[in-house]
Design a protein around this motif. Sequence first.
Motif, PDB file in Angstrom:
ATOM      1  N   ALA A 188       0.829  -1.209   0.000  1.00  0.00           N
ATOM      2  CA  ALA A 188       0.000   0.000   0.000  1.00  0.00           C
ATOM      3  C   ALA A 188       0.863   1.258   0.000  1.00  0.00           C
ATOM      4  CB  ALA A 188      -0.943   0.003   1.205  1.00  0.00           C
ATOM      5  N   ARG A 189       1.959   1.220   0.757  1.00  0.00           N
ATOM      6  CA  ARG A 189       2.822   2.396   0.827  1.00  0.00           C
ATOM      7  C   ARG A 189       3.653   2.554  -0.449  1.00  0.00           C
ATOM      8  NH1 ARG A 189       3.881   0.126   6.161  1.00  0.00           N
ATOM      9  NH2 ARG A 189       6.028  -0.291   5.503  1.00  0.00           N
ATOM     10  N   ILE A 190       4.050   1.438  -1.065  1.00  0.00           N
ATOM     11  CA  ILE A 190       4.752   1.513  -2.347  1.00  0.00           C
ATOM     12  C   ILE A 190       3.840   2.130  -3.402  1.00  0.00           C
ATOM     13  CG2 ILE A 190       5.758   0.138  -4.213  1.00  0.00           C
ATOM     14  CD1 ILE A 190       6.711  -1.853  -2.078  1.00  0.00           C
ATOM     15  N   TYR A 191       2.603   1.690  -3.444  1.00  0.00           N
ATOM     16  CA  TYR A 191       1.631   2.231  -4.403  1.00  0.00           C
ATOM     17  C   TYR A 191       1.401   3.718  -4.146  1.00  0.00           C
ATOM     18  CZ  TYR A 191      -2.674   2.373  -7.217  1.00  0.00           C
ATOM     19  OH  TYR A 191      -3.642   2.672  -8.149  1.00  0.00           O
ATOM     20  N   ASN A 192       1.347   4.092  -2.877  1.00  0.00           N
ATOM     21  CA  ASN A 192       1.213   5.498  -2.523  1.00  0.00           C
ATOM     22  C   ASN A 192       2.380   6.313  -3.094  1.00  0.00           C
ATOM     23  OD1 ASN A 192       2.228   7.593  -0.169  1.00  0.00           O
ATOM     24  ND2 ASN A 192       0.009   7.712  -0.490  1.00  0.00           N
ATOM     25  N   TYR A 193       3.575   5.754  -3.044  1.00  0.00           N
ATOM     26  CA  TYR A 193       4.746   6.439  -3.598  1.00  0.00           C
ATOM     27  C   TYR A 193       4.638   6.561  -5.111  1.00  0.00           C
ATOM     28  CZ  TYR A 193       9.618   7.511  -4.666  1.00  0.00           C
ATOM     29  OH  TYR A 193      10.774   8.099  -5.145  1.00  0.00           O
ATOM     30  N   PHE A 194       4.205   5.504  -5.777  1.00  0.00           N
ATOM     31  CA  PHE A 194       4.018   5.565  -7.231  1.00  0.00           C
ATOM     32  C   PHE A 194       3.057   6.693  -7.616  1.00  0.00           C
ATOM     33  CE2 PHE A 194       4.943   0.754  -7.601  1.00  0.00           C
ATOM     34  CZ  PHE A 194       6.281   0.986  -7.867  1.00  0.00           C
ATOM     35  N   LEU A 195       2.050   6.923  -6.780  1.00  0.00           N
ATOM     36  CA  LEU A 195       1.055   7.955  -7.061  1.00  0.00           C
ATOM     37  C   LEU A 195       1.525   9.358  -6.657  1.00  0.00           C
ATOM     38  CD1 LEU A 195      -2.224   6.141  -5.946  1.00  0.00           C
ATOM     39  CD2 LEU A 195      -1.478   6.607  -8.285  1.00  0.00           C
ATOM     40  N   GLY A 196       2.734   9.447  -6.110  1.00  0.00           N
ATOM     41  CA  GLY A 196       3.254  10.749  -5.702  1.00  0.00           C
ATOM     42  C   GLY A 196       2.901  11.133  -4.281  1.00  0.00           C
ATOM     43  N   GLY A 197       2.406  10.160  -3.490  1.00  0.00           N
ATOM     44  CA  GLY A 197       2.028  10.442  -2.111  1.00  0.00           C
ATOM     45  C   GLY A 197       3.219  10.489  -1.179  1.00  0.00           C
ATOM     46  N   LYS A 198       2.967  10.899   0.036  1.00  0.00           N
ATOM     47  CA  LYS A 198       4.018  11.034   1.048  1.00  0.00           C
ATOM     48  C   LYS A 198       3.829  10.069   2.220  1.00  0.00           C
ATOM     49  CE  LYS A 198       4.561  15.949  -0.052  1.00  0.00           C
ATOM     50  NZ  LYS A 198       5.747  15.698  -0.899  1.00  0.00           N
ATOM     51  N   VAL A 222     -18.586  -0.843  -2.210  1.00  0.00           N
ATOM     52  CA  VAL A 222     -17.721  -1.483  -1.216  1.00  0.00           C
ATOM     53  C   VAL A 222     -16.345  -1.606  -1.850  1.00  0.00           C
ATOM     54  CG1 VAL A 222     -17.301  -3.512   0.208  1.00  0.00           C
ATOM     55  CG2 VAL A 222     -19.649  -2.747  -0.191  1.00  0.00           C
ATOM     56  N   ASP A 223     -15.412  -0.798  -1.377  1.00  0.00           N
ATOM     57  CA  ASP A 223     -14.064  -0.717  -1.941  1.00  0.00           C
ATOM     58  C   ASP A 223     -13.135  -1.590  -1.093  1.00  0.00           C
ATOM     59  OD1 ASP A 223     -11.677  -0.014  -3.078  1.00  0.00           O
ATOM     60  OD2 ASP A 223     -11.865   2.142  -2.750  1.00  0.00           O
ATOM     61  N   ILE A 224     -12.818  -2.785  -1.598  1.00  0.00           N
ATOM     62  CA  ILE A 224     -12.034  -3.766  -0.841  1.00  0.00           C
ATOM     63  C   ILE A 224     -10.564  -3.672  -1.245  1.00  0.00           C
ATOM     64  CG2 ILE A 224     -11.724  -6.211  -0.317  1.00  0.00           C
ATOM     65  CD1 ILE A 224     -14.691  -6.618  -0.939  1.00  0.00           C
ATOM     66  N   GLY A 225      -9.695  -3.557  -0.236  1.00  0.00           N
ATOM     67  CA  GLY A 225      -8.286  -3.296  -0.521  1.00  0.00           C
ATOM     68  C   GLY A 225      -8.109  -1.857  -0.958  1.00  0.00           C
ATOM     69  N   ALA A 226      -8.802  -0.963  -0.258  1.00  0.00           N
ATOM     70  CA  ALA A 226      -8.916   0.438  -0.687  1.00  0.00           C
ATOM     71  C   ALA A 226      -7.586   1.167  -0.719  1.00  0.00           C
ATOM     72  CB  ALA A 226      -9.891   1.164   0.242  1.00  0.00           C
ATOM     73  N   GLY A 227      -6.653   0.784   0.139  1.00  0.00           N
ATOM     74  CA  GLY A 227      -5.363   1.456   0.158  1.00  0.00           C
ATOM     75  C   GLY A 227      -5.414   2.794   0.875  1.00  0.00           C
ATOM     76  N   ILE A 228      -4.261   3.438   0.954  1.00  0.00           N
ATOM     77  CA  ILE A 228      -4.160   4.745   1.594  1.00  0.00           C
ATOM     78  C   ILE A 228      -4.961   5.756   0.783  1.00  0.00           C
ATOM     79  CG2 ILE A 228      -2.553   6.608   2.203  1.00  0.00           C
ATOM     80  CD1 ILE A 228      -0.419   4.388   2.607  1.00  0.00           C
ATOM     81  N   PRO A 229      -5.825   6.551   1.434  1.00  0.00           N
ATOM     82  CA  PRO A 229      -6.658   7.500   0.692  1.00  0.00           C
ATOM     83  C   PRO A 229      -5.840   8.370  -0.258  1.00  0.00           C
ATOM     84  CG  PRO A 229      -7.362   7.403   2.972  1.00  0.00           C
ATOM     85  CD  PRO A 229      -6.105   6.579   2.885  1.00  0.00           C
ATOM     86  N   ALA A 230      -6.321   8.458  -1.498  1.00  0.00           N
ATOM     87  CA  ALA A 230      -5.640   9.226  -2.538  1.00  0.00           C
ATOM     88  C   ALA A 230      -6.584  10.292  -3.079  1.00  0.00           C
ATOM     89  CB  ALA A 230      -5.183   8.297  -3.664  1.00  0.00           C
ATOM     90  N   GLU A 231      -6.078  11.080  -4.003  1.00  0.00           N
ATOM     91  CA  GLU A 231      -6.887  12.137  -4.601  1.00  0.00           C
ATOM     92  C   GLU A 231      -8.118  11.545  -5.287  1.00  0.00           C
ATOM     93  OE1 GLU A 231      -6.295  15.813  -7.812  1.00  0.00           O
ATOM     94  OE2 GLU A 231      -4.658  14.429  -7.366  1.00  0.00           O
ATOM     95  N   SER A 275      -5.728   3.374   9.714  1.00  0.00           N
ATOM     96  CA  SER A 275      -5.465   4.565  10.520  1.00  0.00           C
ATOM     97  C   SER A 275      -5.672   5.836   9.713  1.00  0.00           C
ATOM     98  CB  SER A 275      -4.027   4.502  11.059  1.00  0.00           C
ATOM     99  OG  SER A 275      -3.700   5.690  11.747  1.00  0.00           O
ATOM    100  N   HIS A 276      -5.137   5.864   8.494  1.00  0.00           N
ATOM    101  CA  HIS A 276      -5.296   7.053   7.646  1.00  0.00           C
ATOM    102  C   HIS A 276      -6.743   7.249   7.233  1.00  0.00           C
ATOM    103  CE1 HIS A 276      -1.228   8.663   6.435  1.00  0.00           C
ATOM    104  NE2 HIS A 276      -0.932   7.683   7.263  1.00  0.00           N
TER     105      HIS A 276
END
Length: 262
Positions: free
Chosen positions: A19-29, A77-86, A113-114
Amino acid sequence: MSENEAGLPGVDPRVPNPARIYNYFLGGKDNFAADRAAAEAVLAMAPEVRVAARENREFLVRAVDYLTRGVGIRQFVDIGAGIPAERPVHEVAQAVDPDARVAYVDNDTIVLSHARALLDRGRGTAVVGGDVREPEAILEAPELAGLIDVGRPVAVILIAVLHFVPDSDDPAALVRRLADRLPSGSHVVITHLSDGGVPDDPRIAATRELYRGGLHFRPRKEIEALFDGLELVEPGLVGVGEWRRAGAGGTSWWLAGVARKA
């Protein structure tokens, strides 16, 4: 990402997390140094992955808009939603109908948590701890049952999650178990990493190693099987950048489809 989050139960900042790797790919912090290092190793082999991740996210927005505006779905129902993104699912759906309802489901401590910190649960959203490998438990969770009426059409979203499910857990059967619990008119939205028709590509083996073997690039035929028993809507199973997007090319590594339960 804060040091406080590194101290959450079950969170080891030294171990890369999907999830955090994908967040990085999307430009997240919302990621740690280990996540960034793993992501950069993937990008060194396949620079197009960053574009593909963004195409995957843009597909999600188009699919939710189609289902809300074009089909009339009001429950997701969003399963495996990941860290909230734009532009999360509830923002897209509620732009069409403010009464649309969205349950976000994940089994990752940091994701939950997020999500709980950022989402306004007073506006038709809920955050549910759950694992895609336990579909009945997800649909029966009190937090979900209090928001989603599974007696009415629901869209189940499985974006970039089933390729983390090994063959031994039979991802196609998991999709069927979800769909079997939902009424006619419900939809399933899936994106999945493909082997691109080149299963021996050395980048696949190297990427799987970075993900500790937990990432499964499947051939197109196996991804199509995830929709067995459902009716794929046009244009069928295509690259994430091609789905209902005029003049699009896009990556062959990510396949996407939306299907209806008759």
